[in-house]
Structure formats: C-alpha cells, structure tokens
Design a protein around this motif. Sequence first.
Motif, PDB file in Angstrom:
ATOM      1  N   ALA A  33      68.065   7.377  44.999  1.00 34.62           N
ATOM      2  CA  ALA A  33      66.801   8.040  45.311  1.00 34.62           C
ATOM      3  C   ALA A  33      66.812   9.502  44.885  1.00 34.62           C
ATOM      4  O   ALA A  33      67.856  10.163  44.885  1.00 34.62           O
ATOM      5  CB  ALA A  33      66.508   7.935  46.798  1.00 34.62           C
ATOM      6  N   THR A  34      65.640   9.995  44.531  1.00 31.32           N
ATOM      7  CA  THR A  34      65.492  11.416  44.208  1.00 31.32           C
ATOM      8  C   THR A  34      64.869  12.185  45.370  1.00 31.32           C
ATOM      9  O   THR A  34      64.944  13.414  45.404  1.00 31.32           O
ATOM     10  CB  THR A  34      64.632  11.616  42.956  1.00 31.32           C
ATOM     11  OG1 THR A  34      63.366  10.966  43.138  1.00 31.32           O
ATOM     12  CG2 THR A  34      65.313  11.017  41.741  1.00 31.32           C
ATOM     13  N   TYR A  35      64.248  11.465  46.309  1.00 32.16           N
ATOM     14  CA  TYR A  35      63.608  12.103  47.460  1.00 32.16           C
ATOM     15  C   TYR A  35      63.746  11.151  48.641  1.00 32.16           C
ATOM     16  O   TYR A  35      63.306  10.002  48.572  1.00 32.16           O
ATOM     17  CB  TYR A  35      62.132  12.374  47.161  1.00 32.16           C
ATOM     18  CG  TYR A  35      61.487  13.411  48.041  1.00 32.16           C
ATOM     19  CD1 TYR A  35      61.068  14.639  47.539  1.00 32.16           C
ATOM     20  CD2 TYR A  35      61.271  13.168  49.395  1.00 32.16           C
ATOM     21  CE1 TYR A  35      60.465  15.598  48.348  1.00 32.16           C
ATOM     22  CE2 TYR A  35      60.681  14.114  50.213  1.00 32.16           C
ATOM     23  CZ  TYR A  35      60.271  15.323  49.690  1.00 32.16           C
ATOM     24  OH  TYR A  35      59.689  16.268  50.501  1.00 32.16           O
ATOM     25  N   SER A  76      62.906  10.799  52.676  1.00 29.24           N
ATOM     26  CA  SER A  76      62.227  11.289  53.876  1.00 29.24           C
ATOM     27  C   SER A  76      62.644  10.389  55.037  1.00 29.24           C
ATOM     28  O   SER A  76      62.552   9.164  54.924  1.00 29.24           O
ATOM     29  CB  SER A  76      60.706  11.233  53.721  1.00 29.24           C
ATOM     30  OG  SER A  76      60.276  11.947  52.585  1.00 29.24           O
ATOM     31  N   LEU A  95      61.766   6.731  54.000  1.00 30.23           N
ATOM     32  CA  LEU A  95      60.993   6.518  52.779  1.00 30.23           C
ATOM     33  C   LEU A  95      61.813   7.046  51.604  1.00 30.23           C
ATOM     34  O   LEU A  95      62.305   8.172  51.653  1.00 30.23           O
ATOM     35  CB  LEU A  95      59.651   7.241  52.844  1.00 30.23           C
ATOM     36  CG  LEU A  95      58.620   6.683  53.825  1.00 30.23           C
ATOM     37  CD1 LEU A  95      57.493   7.689  54.045  1.00 30.23           C
ATOM     38  CD2 LEU A  95      58.061   5.352  53.320  1.00 30.23           C
ATOM     39  N   ARG A 134      61.984   7.767  47.413  1.00 34.01           N
ATOM     40  CA  ARG A 134      61.236   7.906  46.163  1.00 34.01           C
ATOM     41  C   ARG A 134      62.226   7.972  45.006  1.00 34.01           C
ATOM     42  O   ARG A 134      63.336   8.489  45.153  1.00 34.01           O
ATOM     43  CB  ARG A 134      60.379   9.178  46.182  1.00 34.01           C
ATOM     44  CG  ARG A 134      59.314   9.208  47.255  1.00 34.01           C
ATOM     45  CD  ARG A 134      58.513  10.497  47.189  1.00 34.01           C
ATOM     46  NE  ARG A 134      57.681  10.688  48.358  1.00 34.01           N
ATOM     47  CZ  ARG A 134      57.018  11.802  48.630  1.00 34.01           C
ATOM     48  NH1 ARG A 134      57.106  12.838  47.798  1.00 34.01           N
ATOM     49  NH2 ARG A 134      56.289  11.904  49.718  1.00 34.01           N
ATOM     50  N   ASP A 160      62.644   8.305  40.450  1.00 34.84           N
ATOM     51  CA  ASP A 160      62.015   8.814  39.225  1.00 34.84           C
ATOM     52  C   ASP A 160      61.208   7.734  38.507  1.00 34.84           C
ATOM     53  O   ASP A 160      60.101   7.984  38.036  1.00 34.84           O
ATOM     54  CB  ASP A 160      63.079   9.378  38.278  1.00 34.84           C
ATOM     55  CG  ASP A 160      63.606  10.731  38.742  1.00 34.84           C
ATOM     56  OD1 ASP A 160      62.874  11.436  39.459  1.00 34.84           O
ATOM     57  OD2 ASP A 160      64.753  11.061  38.381  1.00 34.84           O
ATOM     58  N   ASP A 200      58.267   3.417  45.248  1.00 37.58           N
ATOM     59  CA  ASP A 200      58.757   3.922  46.521  1.00 37.58           C
ATOM     60  C   ASP A 200      59.182   2.757  47.405  1.00 37.58           C
ATOM     61  O   ASP A 200      58.685   1.628  47.276  1.00 37.58           O
ATOM     62  CB  ASP A 200      57.664   4.713  47.244  1.00 37.58           C
ATOM     63  CG  ASP A 200      57.300   5.997  46.524  1.00 37.58           C
ATOM     64  OD1 ASP A 200      57.954   6.317  45.508  1.00 37.58           O
ATOM     65  OD2 ASP A 200      56.370   6.687  46.981  1.00 37.58           O
ATOM     66  N   ALA A 248      58.608  -2.563  49.194  1.00 37.45           N
ATOM     67  CA  ALA A 248      57.846  -1.691  48.304  1.00 37.45           C
ATOM     68  C   ALA A 248      56.362  -1.996  48.408  1.00 37.45           C
ATOM     69  O   ALA A 248      55.573  -1.562  47.565  1.00 37.45           O
ATOM     70  CB  ALA A 248      58.319  -1.863  46.862  1.00 37.45           C
ATOM     71  N   SER A 276      52.717  -1.751  48.805  1.00 29.05           N
ATOM     72  CA  SER A 276      51.940  -0.520  48.650  1.00 29.05           C
ATOM     73  C   SER A 276      51.189  -0.133  49.913  1.00 29.05           C
ATOM     74  O   SER A 276      51.022   1.060  50.203  1.00 29.05           O
ATOM     75  CB  SER A 276      50.963  -0.671  47.476  1.00 29.05           C
ATOM     76  OG  SER A 276      50.076  -1.762  47.690  1.00 29.05           O
ATOM     77  N   ILE A 320      53.755   1.475  52.233  1.00 25.75           N
ATOM     78  CA  ILE A 320      54.124   2.791  51.720  1.00 25.75           C
ATOM     79  C   ILE A 320      53.018   3.802  52.006  1.00 25.75           C
ATOM     80  O   ILE A 320      53.274   4.930  52.454  1.00 25.75           O
ATOM     81  CB  ILE A 320      54.419   2.729  50.205  1.00 25.75           C
ATOM     82  CG1 ILE A 320      55.607   1.797  49.916  1.00 25.75           C
ATOM     83  CG2 ILE A 320      54.674   4.126  49.660  1.00 25.75           C
ATOM     84  CD1 ILE A 320      56.905   2.228  50.528  1.00 25.75           C
ATOM     85  N   SER A 324      53.610   6.808  54.590  1.00 24.53           N
ATOM     86  CA  SER A 324      53.608   8.123  53.955  1.00 24.53           C
ATOM     87  C   SER A 324      52.640   9.061  54.676  1.00 24.53           C
ATOM     88  O   SER A 324      52.952  10.229  54.926  1.00 24.53           O
ATOM     89  CB  SER A 324      53.232   8.009  52.474  1.00 24.53           C
ATOM     90  OG  SER A 324      54.220   7.292  51.758  1.00 24.53           O
TER      91      SER A 324
END
Length: 251
Positions: free
Chosen positions: A77-79, A81, A188, A190, A192, A196, A210, A212, A215, A219
């Motif tokens: 993951a890059t982010y 939460s 959560l 995220r 690249d 998500d 995943a 939608s 999410i 979010s």
Amino acid sequence: MREAHGLKQNQLGTMLYCSGSLIGQIETTKKVPTREFAEALDQALGTDGLFSRLVVLVLRSQLPSWFRPYADMEAKATYISTYQSQVVYGLLQTEAYARALLAVEHPHEVDEMVAARLERQRVMEREDPPVLWVVLSEAALLQEVGGRDVMREQLARLLDFQDNPWVNTQVLPFSVGQHTAMMGSFNLLRFDNDPDLFYAESYDQGHMTANSSVIKERSVGYARLQATALSPEDSATVITRVMEERYGDQS
C-alpha cells in the motif's frame, strides 16, 4: 550451509554469540529465527543475503493464515488509513506492547508472533514508506496493556512519530459521543495502480473487499472521523498528558 563450512553447532553459535543448542533448535524448526539472527548468519557464513531473504518467508508463516493476505497488501500500500478502537495499530507497536497483547492467547508462540509483527513494521523503514494515518480511540490510551512501564514506552513511541511527515495520529476522545466507527476498527488501503481495499477482522478471520460501495461509505466515514478527532498537535498533547499522569512516576 553450516556443514559446508565445516562447523559444528557450538562453533557457529560462538561466532554468532549464542548457544549451540539455539543453532540446533533453529535448524530443526523448533525455534523461529529473528531477522537479526538471519543477518548475522549471512555475515558469518558469507551467504550474500540468503538467510535474510529466507527469513521473510519464515516470519510471514508465523502470521495467522487468514491474516496473511492483508499483510501482503499492507506491504504494497501507498496510503494506509486506520481507525483503532482498543489497541495501537500493529505497525506502531513497541515490542513489549506487542508481546503483552499476543501472550494473552498465544503464550507458547509469543516469540515467533512478536518477531512476525516486528517484521511487518519494516515497511515503515523503506525509502518510500506508505503514508500512515491513524485515528486512535481514547480507549487505546487508557487500556493498560503490559503494565504502566510498557504503556509509557508505547505512548512515547507514538510521540516519536510526530516529526515523521508520513505518519499522523489523531486521538478520538470519548467526549465526541457517537461516531461513524461504532462498529469497530477498520483499515483502508490505497495503491498506486490497484483498487482501494477495505479491511476489518473478527476473532478468527479477516474480511477484505474492493467493493466500490463499501469503499465509498467507509471513506466518507473515515473523513468524518478525521474531522471529529483532535488535531495531530492536540492529540500529541493528550498522549503526553496521559503518559505522564497515568503512566508516569507516581511515587
């Protein structure tokens, strides 16, 4: 590899500043090696990182089977939460705090499970670590895990991340009342180039999706949590106060 170098277990143990019996326990899989042990082996035997690469797989195997898919995605993951309702998030736990938590239900496997959790934390040491945003219930600060000294060290660890631009911690105080995460902790993730992911867990399984709609809903819920919680600066003030007043020297 030891035998290829003409070494007995006690001889290799001497080189690594440990006992020959420990070498034997690891060779026969009765004990799980730490990353530090693997790196020391590579240096002692000149194996060009062989054991350092293998230990990643060994430590991953110590995670619960239902948790491994999430751990794999967390590492990519890059982010990240996360809302935590009772305990500090695993990537920010001290060794002593993690040990106290894991020892409750896994007293005979605690060394291995702690080593696996610390291995997970290495993602925060990368050159390109993920952004980690933590909303932490006030309950997690007040629930005494492992004793006062362990809690003081753990809260100090949270404060150590204050100057880290990729890590932010917000405390959600009891005074906010009802909020958008009353169902419990969730994460959560995220990426690249991937969709998500939402993740939550129960006692014996993790749920990752995943979808939608999920999410989108979570979010928005998380954004409302962030808006309701104390700022990172005010959160640090609260953490400091709890650390000193609740877990400090009260002699």
